[in-house]
Design a protein around this motif. Structure first.
Motif, PDB file in Angstrom:
ATOM      1  N   THR A 105      16.782   4.712  25.290  1.00 20.51           N
ATOM      2  CA  THR A 105      17.895   4.551  24.346  1.00 20.51           C
ATOM      3  C   THR A 105      19.149   5.146  24.960  1.00 20.51           C
ATOM      4  N   LEU A 106      20.290   4.561  24.633  1.00 22.08           N
ATOM      5  CA  LEU A 106      21.592   5.067  25.091  1.00 22.08           C
ATOM      6  C   LEU A 106      22.552   5.074  23.908  1.00 22.08           C
ATOM      7  N   ASN A 107      23.264   6.184  23.755  1.00 18.44           N
ATOM      8  CA  ASN A 107      24.263   6.303  22.704  1.00 18.44           C
ATOM      9  C   ASN A 107      25.507   7.003  23.253  1.00 18.44           C
ATOM     10  N   ILE A 108      26.676   6.375  23.037  1.00 15.89           N
ATOM     11  CA  ILE A 108      27.926   7.046  23.380  1.00 15.89           C
ATOM     12  C   ILE A 108      28.089   8.214  22.408  1.00 15.89           C
ATOM     13  N   SER A 109      28.290   9.419  22.960  1.00 16.76           N
ATOM     14  CA  SER A 109      28.235  10.631  22.133  1.00 16.76           C
ATOM     15  C   SER A 109      29.446  11.519  22.393  1.00 16.76           C
ATOM     16  N   GLY A 110      29.891  12.179  21.332  1.00 15.22           N
ATOM     17  CA  GLY A 110      30.934  13.177  21.462  1.00 15.22           C
ATOM     18  C   GLY A 110      30.392  14.592  21.464  1.00 15.22           C
ATOM     19  N   ALA A 111      29.078  14.730  21.538  1.00 15.59           N
ATOM     20  CA  ALA A 111      28.460  16.058  21.480  1.00 15.59           C
ATOM     21  C   ALA A 111      28.767  16.882  22.720  1.00 15.59           C
ATOM     22  N   LYS A 112      28.754  16.221  23.898  1.00 16.12           N
ATOM     23  CA  LYS A 112      29.047  16.907  25.154  1.00 16.12           C
ATOM     24  C   LYS A 112      29.842  15.960  26.029  1.00 16.12           C
ATOM     25  N   ALA A 113      30.696  16.518  26.870  1.00 12.37           N
ATOM     26  CA  ALA A 113      31.451  15.699  27.821  1.00 12.37           C
ATOM     27  C   ALA A 113      31.804  16.555  29.019  1.00 12.37           C
ATOM     28  N   HIS A 114      31.663  15.962  30.208  1.00 12.26           N
ATOM     29  CA  HIS A 114      32.116  16.683  31.404  1.00 12.26           C
ATOM     30  C   HIS A 114      33.633  16.708  31.451  1.00 12.26           C
ATOM     31  N   SER A 115      34.267  15.584  31.103  1.00  9.70           N
ATOM     32  CA  SER A 115      35.713  15.513  30.918  1.00  9.70           C
ATOM     33  C   SER A 115      35.980  14.556  29.770  1.00  9.70           C
ATOM     34  N   GLY A 116      37.209  14.549  29.260  1.00  9.64           N
ATOM     35  CA  GLY A 116      37.493  13.709  28.098  1.00  9.64           C
ATOM     36  C   GLY A 116      36.751  14.232  26.878  1.00  9.64           C
TER      37      GLY A 116
END
Length: 528
Positions: free
Chosen positions: A388-399
């Motif tokens: 499964t893949l979900n675009i997430s705002g939980a963690k980000a390296h940048s942005g």
């Protein structure tokens, strides 16, 4: 002159008898088509304009005996007319002063039954047409901001007023959120003192880390090319970055212009740096590399959280080198007096222009503008569909976003990046050049730790199936921290390529769980 005019009149009478000169075409029988053709100056842009601007409507039909344009009352100014509701002219220019969706009606009566120019069926002698005009407001951008807690949750709101000087502890993050009017399509973020300092992200949220002490403003511009519009919101003295007692962290190390740049979580004190506290290791998998001697260590003059390490002249670094940097705890401290901890054999990545972010490529390398639907399974069959893949705002390296991926026990993943037209997004690579393909991963769970799952970036077309892991998730792979990995690939044929991103978890009895962010493709320079 009078004599010549009399001769012309006489000639007309002699030739056409009782007919006047103005009636010389009346006896000619033209078989005129009756066709409805209506055009507007914004017909290719959904008849969308901005309030206070004009649109021109044109009746280009043939065979029209009479016409009547009717505008809604009180919404438009018909140019060169005292009547702003109706007109019978073929071409009408109107300025719309009211925001909203407005119906403009055209009533036509033709000499004979008319055709619509798009079709072969007749539409009648009396034809009514409605044009929908969309009037957008002027662009306005409203900004709110919140402190971001260490666990990624949203904290308290900031006071969004000039001179508010909201106190931000150095190395902490603020999340800016936009509310807009007028449908802006592009954004230019300007964030003095923050990381990033500028951004053109089209997302309406942006996370900004403040590392340098001082007082800073903020501005955001939203715009569209057509209908033209722009709106800017500016704050002065919005943020005041204050000293922190938090431990200073090292957020990464990169080679740039033959120097190593250490990216600390906040501003460093130049006077505390000593060259002898640092050592560098430079090796190559197959070639002998001379020892590298550090010549200077300094704080970047414009980015106070960056420590720049230079080597003696002629001691160059190449993409196929293995570069590591170490620091033995000495006097190095932050600008607010917190000592930096030792680190040993920290891997150093190579900076370069990311071709995935270079026009004309539209590859969303940071997962900031795409949705789950843009990252599709490529149809290899089992077990490559067990993820499964979900675009997430939980963690980000940048942005502010990344892709959260779970690959099932004994499963796999094969996916590609598609645009909204269901076409694979490509980027151009040139024959004879070598490229470094990199990415950042944040592992939450390696699974059973008795196997080595991996991620591989295969290029298509001209696929090199022997390309190595990027990364390989060994049992000792770092968990709970962003890690950079890369591979080198030489291109034999110039083409527009796309990625087949493959994850292999076949030998793992538990799920592999990780975040993926900031995919890069940069041109590599190899050791001669």
């Amino acid at each position: 002159m009078k004599t010549k005019f009399k001769k012309i009149i006489a000639l007309c009478i002699a030739t056409f008898g009782l007919h006047s000169c103005n009636d010389i075409y009346d006896a000619i029988n033209l078989d005129e088509a009756n066709s409805r053709i209506i055009a507007t100056s914004q017909m290719n842009f959904d008849n969308t304009i901005r309030v206070g601007t004009s649109i021109t409507l044109g009746d280009l039909s043939s065979g029209v005996q009479s016409r009547l344009w009717t505008f809604p009352e009180g919404v438009a100014d018909i140019v060169d007319s005292d009547n702003d509701v109706t007109t019978t002219t073929a071409n009408v220019k109107a300025i719309f002063n009211t925001v909203g969706t407005h119906n403009v009606k055209l009533h036509q009566e033709f000499k004979e039954e008319a055709y619509d120019f798009k079709y072969t069926n007749k539409i009648g002698k009396v034809v009514d047409t409605t044009l929908v005009i969309t009037v957008l407001p002027q662009i306005k951008v409203t900004v709110t901001a919140n402190y971001l807690n260490s666990d990624g949750t949203l904290g308290a709101p900031l006071n969004m007023a000039d001179g508010a000087k909201n106190q931000v502890i150095a190395s902490r993050t603020i999340r800016y959120t936009l509310t807009t009017e007028g449908a802006p399509e592009k954004y230019l973020w300007t964030i003095p003192g923050g990381t990033p300092e500028t951004s053109v992200e089209t997302s309406k949220t942006l996370d900004v880390k403040y590392k340098k002490l001082g007082t800073y403003g903020f501005s955001i511009n939203g715009s569209t090319a057509r209908p033209a519009g722009s709106g800017t919101t500016v704050f002065t003295e919005l943020i005041q970055v204050i000293p922190s007692t938090d431990p200073v962290t090292l957020d990464g190390a990169q080679v740039s212009n033959n120097t190593i740049r250490l990216n600390f979580s906040r501003e460093m004190d130049q006077s505390s740096l000593k060259t002898t506290d640092f050592t560098a290791s430079v090796t190559h998998p197959t070639k002998s590399v001379p020892s590298h001697t550090i010549s200077s260590v300094s704080v970047d003059p414009t980015e106070g959280n960056i420590v720049v390490i230079k080597f003696l002249s002629g001691q160059n670094l190449y993409n196929d080198d293995v570069v590591k940097i170490s620091y033995t705890k000495g006097s190095m401290t932050t600008a607010d007096g917190v000592a930096a901890s030792s680190f040993a054999n920290l891997p150093v990545s190579f900076a370069g222009e990311n071709l995935l972010s270079k026009s004309p490529s539209t590859y969303d390398a940071g997962f900031e503008t795409s949705t789950n639907a843009n990252w599709k399974y490529l149809g290899w069959g089992a077990p490559w569909d067990k993820y499964t893949l979900n675009i997430s705002g939980a963690k980000a390296h940048s942005g502010s976003k990344s892709a959260y991926i779970e690959i099932q026990p004994a499963g796999g993943m094969i996916m590609g990046h598609f645009n909204n037209s269901n076409t694979l997004v490509t980027f151009n690579l040139v024959a004879g050049k070598t490229y470094e393909m990199g990415c950042w991963t944040y592992v939450e769970s390696l699974g059973s730790k008795t196997s080595t799952p991996d991620l591989r970036f295969y290029l298509s077309p001209n696929t090199d199936w022997g390309i190595g892991p990027n990364p390989g998730f060994s049992p000792t792979f770092t968990v709970g921290k962003w890690v950079y990995s890369s591979t080198l690939v030489k291109i034999n044929a110039t083409a527009n390529y796309n990625f087949m991103i493959r994850g292999d978890n076949a030998a793992n009895s538990q799920a592999l769980k990780f975040y993926l962010d900031d995919i890069t493709v940069t041109e590599a320079v190899l050791r001669p």
